[in-house]
Design a protein around this motif. Structure first.
Motif, PDB file in Angstrom:
ATOM      1  N   VAL A   1      -1.261 -26.506 -21.172  1.00 39.40           N
ATOM      2  CA  VAL A   1      -0.788 -25.534 -22.169  1.00 39.40           C
ATOM      3  C   VAL A   1      -0.102 -26.250 -23.323  1.00 39.40           C
ATOM      4  N   ILE A   2       0.694 -27.268 -23.013  1.00 40.88           N
ATOM      5  CA  ILE A   2       1.394 -28.023 -24.055  1.00 40.88           C
ATOM      6  C   ILE A   2       0.398 -28.711 -24.980  1.00 40.88           C
ATOM      7  N   ARG A   3      -0.618 -29.343 -24.400  1.00 37.74           N
ATOM      8  CA  ARG A   3      -1.631 -30.018 -25.218  1.00 37.74           C
ATOM      9  C   ARG A   3      -2.379 -29.034 -26.108  1.00 37.74           C
ATOM     10  N   GLY A   4      -2.559 -27.810 -25.621  1.00 39.57           N
ATOM     11  CA  GLY A   4      -3.270 -26.824 -26.427  1.00 39.57           C
ATOM     12  C   GLY A   4      -2.433 -26.230 -27.539  1.00 39.57           C
ATOM     13  N   GLU A   5      -1.112 -26.184 -27.360  1.00 40.56           N
ATOM     14  CA  GLU A   5      -0.250 -25.537 -28.352  1.00 40.56           C
ATOM     15  C   GLU A   5       0.251 -26.482 -29.432  1.00 40.56           C
ATOM     16  N   LEU A   6       0.556 -27.726 -29.075  1.00 44.51           N
ATOM     17  CA  LEU A   6       1.193 -28.633 -30.021  1.00 44.51           C
ATOM     18  C   LEU A   6       0.174 -29.526 -30.711  1.00 44.51           C
ATOM     19  N   PRO A   7       0.316 -29.736 -32.013  1.00 42.11           N
ATOM     20  CA  PRO A   7      -0.580 -30.674 -32.702  1.00 42.11           C
ATOM     21  C   PRO A   7      -0.230 -32.109 -32.351  1.00 42.11           C
ATOM     22  N   GLY A   8      -1.272 -32.942 -32.325  1.00 39.24           N
ATOM     23  CA  GLY A   8      -1.067 -34.349 -32.011  1.00 39.24           C
ATOM     24  C   GLY A   8      -2.202 -34.860 -31.160  1.00 39.24           C
ATOM     25  N   PRO A   9      -2.306 -36.177 -31.006  1.00 35.83           N
ATOM     26  CA  PRO A   9      -3.383 -36.764 -30.204  1.00 35.83           C
ATOM     27  C   PRO A   9      -3.335 -36.279 -28.762  1.00 35.83           C
ATOM     28  N   ALA A  10      -4.485 -35.864 -28.239  1.00 30.97           N
ATOM     29  CA  ALA A  10      -4.536 -35.369 -26.865  1.00 30.97           C
ATOM     30  C   ALA A  10      -4.166 -36.455 -25.863  1.00 30.97           C
ATOM     31  N   ALA A  11      -4.386 -37.723 -26.247  1.00 28.10           N
ATOM     32  CA  ALA A  11      -4.068 -38.825 -25.334  1.00 28.10           C
ATOM     33  C   ALA A  11      -2.580 -38.907 -25.018  1.00 28.10           C
TER      34      ALA A  11
END
Length: 457
Positions: free
Chosen positions: A50-60
């Motif tokens: 969920v955090i990776r989907g909501e916040l902008p930035g590299p998925a890595a």
């Protein structure tokens, strides 16, 4: 010699610094701080997608949300504990609580993934100050058996946070927001900061400033060890670097102001308890993630029901802390071996329940209670062996080893539904046999000598 009736009564003997109600404020602060540190270690596992989907930035950077926190905490703990010995455990604990609460609030308000990772690293630095200095403060304020009991109670609350962390994080993320997870730790950390202000400080002892080069070597060794145990294509390079830095740290330990008391590095009991605690902690972390999956996949329970059912093993894990606090230092190794043996039986029985959740929960409860006692005993036992003016460094070194190896049980490339618990059970049993082997050999040699003396010529 009779005492004159008019003579003044003898002055009361001074009570230990933690004997009064102010000492209970210290216990409250340490327990709350340990609860927050452990909850934030495990509550974000289910929230990461969920955090990776909501916040902008590299998925890595997604893995760094949890990895950066654990890496900073584990790598900095030896230095944090030594700073407490030099400047006061209460002062360093208060600084750690303030840093942790501030960083948790920054995590809750983070607008991007890179800023969240940076705040998590700061939060890990706060956790590094909290754990070893909190344990050292309880050891200094409550000397003797009472100190072990107080430490066991604080570790029991930390164990409850460890076991409930994944469930709490998943539930809060599903029914609210992942940001609320950080507020759940920021507010108790602030309450702990208020409590530590009312707690007494331990008696100051002359302590030299830590060796800077040794501190850098030890911190780098812990960081490289964590990166190596985490897997990846360069794991062997990280482990080699960790070994080199660790050797440098051991050589620096012969200097005037080492990071860790050199006597502990030659104390077999300290080394055995620390290594056994690392095995128990790795098995505990694997248990936390394996049992809910078994309840869902094999028993067919929903995630919510599986989480509620897991509260029973969670309670057993929390009860292990107070139980470990009542173990005498002389019995520490034997009790540790017994706990690991029982845990091995519980871990080995996990896959045998089939689709029935009751046998699975019974095996998980047995394993969790034994592992909780073993993990807490590693800390209470090593604190009993450390000198009062080196309690922070001893706690920092032991806790760093436990933190760095926490994910080792999950890093094994094995399925969760059988081989992983069986392998971890075998490791626990092998460790228990290694702990009891020296005593068994000494007993066997004594029996052979007696038999030889009793044999007629």
């Amino acid at each position: 010699m009779p005492v004159s009736p008019s003579a003044p009564p003898p002055p009361p003997s001074p009570s230990p610094p933690g004997a009064g109600p102010d000492g209970r404020w210290a216990l409250t602060a340490v327990a709350l701080g340990a609860f927050c540190v452990q909850l934030d270690s495990f509550a974000l596992h289910l929230a990461l997608p969920v955090i990776r989907g909501e916040l902008p930035g590299p998925a890595a950077l997604g893995r760094a949300v949890s990895g950066g926190y654990l890496l900073a905490a584990g790598a900095l703990m030896p230095l944090a504990g030594r700073l407490g010995d030099a400047y006061g455990s209460r002062r360093m604990l208060r600084a750690g609580l303030l840093l942790f609460a501030t960083a948790a609030a920054a995590c809750a308000l983070a607008p991007s993934l890179p800023l969240l990772v940076a705040a998590r690293v700061l939060q890990g630095a706060g956790a590094a100050l909290i754990m070893p200095n909190g344990l050292a403060l309880l050891t200094q304020l409550f000397p003797g058996p009472r100190g072990r009991r107080m430490t066991g109670r604080a570790l029991g609350l930390a164990g409850l946070a460890t076991a409930c962390g994944p469930f709490v994080g998943g539930a809060v993320t599903e029914y609210g927001s992942w940001r609320a997870v950080f507020w759940l730790t920021a507010l108790p950390a602030l309450a702990a900061t208020a409590a530590i202000r009312r707690a007494p400080g331990a008696a100051r002892r002359a302590a030299a400033h830590p060796d800077a080069a040794g501190a850098v070597a030890a911190t780098g060794a812990c960081a490289c060890l964590a990166l190596g145990l985490g897997g990846g294509p360069w794991w062997w390079a990280w482990l080699a670097t960790a070994a080199a830095l660790g050797g440098c740290g051991v050589r620096r330990a012969r200097r005037t102001a080492p990071l860790l008391d050199p006597a502990l590095l030659h104390d077999g009991r300290y080394l055995r308890l620390t290594a056994s605690g690392a095995v128990a902690n790795a098995a505990t972390v694997a248990l936390l993630f394996t049992v809910p999956q078994l309840l869902e996949r094999a028993a067919g329970l929903s995630p919510t029901v599986a989480g509620l059912a897991f509260l029973v093993p969670a309670g057993a894990l929390a009860a292990g802390g107070p139980a470990a606090g009542r173990v005498r230092p002389t019995a520490g190794t034997a009790v540790m071996a017994s706990c690991l043996t029982v845990a091995a039986a519980g871990l080995g029985a996990l896959p045998l329940g089939g689709t029935d959740p009751l046998p699975l929960l019974v095996a998980a409860t047995v394993a969790a209670g034994s592992l909780g006692a073993a993990g807490a005993l590693a800390l209470t036992g090593t604190q009993a062996l450390a000198a009062a003016d080196g309690a922070g460094a001893a706690a920092g070194a032991t806790k760093a080893v436990l933190t760095v190896t926490a994910g080792l049980g999950l890093a094994l490339p094995l399925p969760d539904d059988g081989p992983r618990p069986a392998v971890l059970g075998a490791v626990c049993l092998t460790t228990a046999l290694g702990l009891t082997a020296p005593a068994a050999l000494r007993t066997l040699r004594r029996l052979l000598r007696r038999g030889g003396r009793g044999t007629p010529g």
